[in-house]
Design a protein around this motif. Structure first.
Motif, short mmCIF file in Angstrom:
data_model
loop_
_atom_site.label_atom_id
_atom_site.label_comp_id
_atom_site.label_asym_id
_atom_site.label_seq_id
_atom_site.Cartn_x
_atom_site.Cartn_y
_atom_site.Cartn_z
N PRO A 180 -6.50 2.91 15.59
CA PRO A 180 -5.17 3.36 15.17
C PRO A 180 -4.26 2.21 14.77
O PRO A 180 -3.41 2.36 13.88
CB PRO A 180 -4.63 4.09 16.41
N ARG A 181 -4.48 1.05 15.38
CA ARG A 181 -3.64 -0.10 15.02
C ARG A 181 -3.89 -0.53 13.57
O ARG A 181 -2.98 -0.98 12.89
CB ARG A 181 -3.95 -1.25 15.98
N ASP A 182 -5.14 -0.40 13.14
CA ASP A 182 -5.46 -0.77 11.76
C ASP A 182 -4.86 0.22 10.77
O ASP A 182 -4.49 -0.15 9.66
CB ASP A 182 -6.98 -0.85 11.58
N VAL A 183 -4.80 1.46 11.15
CA VAL A 183 -4.16 2.44 10.27
C VAL A 183 -2.69 2.12 10.12
O VAL A 183 -2.14 2.12 9.01
CB VAL A 183 -4.33 3.88 10.83
N TYR A 184 -2.05 1.81 11.24
CA TYR A 184 -0.64 1.43 11.18
C TYR A 184 -0.45 0.20 10.31
O TYR A 184 0.44 0.14 9.46
CB TYR A 184 -0.09 1.17 12.59
N GLY A 185 -1.30 -0.81 10.52
CA GLY A 185 -1.21 -2.03 9.73
C GLY A 185 -1.39 -1.77 8.25
O GLY A 185 -0.68 -2.32 7.41
N PHE A 186 -2.35 -0.91 7.94
CA PHE A 186 -2.59 -0.57 6.54
C PHE A 186 -1.37 0.12 5.92
O PHE A 186 -0.93 -0.25 4.82
CB PHE A 186 -3.82 0.35 6.45
N LEU A 187 -0.84 1.09 6.64
CA LEU A 187 0.29 1.84 6.09
C LEU A 187 1.57 0.99 6.04
O LEU A 187 2.34 1.08 5.09
CB LEU A 187 0.55 3.10 6.94
#
Lengths: 87, 138
Positions: free
Chosen positions: A29-36
């Motif tokens: 989930p942290r990578d999704v946040y970072g991506f967005l």
């Protein structure tokens, strides 16, 4: 329950499932946040196209002081221009 | 680096160090932590130049190198973040425009352009270097 409550519940469920699926695909989930938060706003395809004149930007040499223009490196042979960072 | 080694006698190369893609104060990747590549996003020219020099020293990076300024002028002009390749001909025209990395970053396309331009396929060299933007060298 009113229709808008069901709509809100379904919307939240869809968003949660989408976030979960992206988390699975991207590693967490942290990578999704970072991506967005960081990648998506910076990704730009741009308007340059083959045949356009290359923007003559000013660049900095590795001594941190000397500057030069890209045109200084153009003219003798094709120039392969590679953009990137360390991380 | 392979691309550079194969074509440095026929073409010029310039690597431009731009805004960090995965600094520790933004979207840091686990792979960078594993490799010990942990930098905050530079907020001064001195910091940006220092990271560029760290990169060159770690990989013994042989390509000519330049640094984008703190206004990210080159990045914005070429829509370069996080990684991208262009080829510019002798008249200053863009003749190859690569896709945006990482998903559409394909050094093999640049290699194909060079092969077609020079009508020659050098014996591919190999390199142990692995990392941004050394991928450009593949």
């Amino acid at each position: 329950m009113r229709w808008w409550k069901w709509t809100a519940i379904i919307l939240i469920a869809v968003l949660a499932c989408g976030y979960g699926a992206l988390s699975y695909m991207m590693g967490g989930p942290r990578d999704v946040y970072g991506f967005l938060r960081y990648a998506l706003p910076q990704w730009r395809d741009g308007k340059l196209k083959v045949g356009d004149t290359a923007p003559n930007v000013r660049l900095l040499a590795l001594d941190g002081q000397t500057t030069f223009h890209l045109s200084d490196r153009i003219g003798q042979r094709p120039l392969v221009l590679v953009f990137g960072s360390y991380t | 680096m392979n691309l550079y080694n194969d074509y440095k006698d026929r073409a010029d190369f310039l690597t431009v160090y731009i805004r960090e893609a995965h600094p520790l104060d933004e979207w840091q990747m686990k792979s960078n932590v594993d490799q010990g590549v942990c930098y905050a996003q530079p907020h001064s020219t001195e910091q940006r130049v220092a990271i560029a020099n760290d990169f060159i020293q770690r990989f013994h990076f042989p390509l000519p190198f330049a640094v984008d300024d703190m206004h990210d002028i080159a990045d914005h002009a070429y829509s370069a973040w996080p990684e991208r390749i262009y080829i510019i001909d002798e008249q200053g025209k863009i003749v190859y425009r690569g896709g945006i990395g990482p998903f559409n970053y394909h050094p093999a396309e640049a290699r194909a352009w060079l092969e077609k331009r020079f009508n020659v396929t050098p014996t591919p060299t190999t390199s142990a270097a692995n990392g941004h933007p050394t991928n450009a060298a593949n």
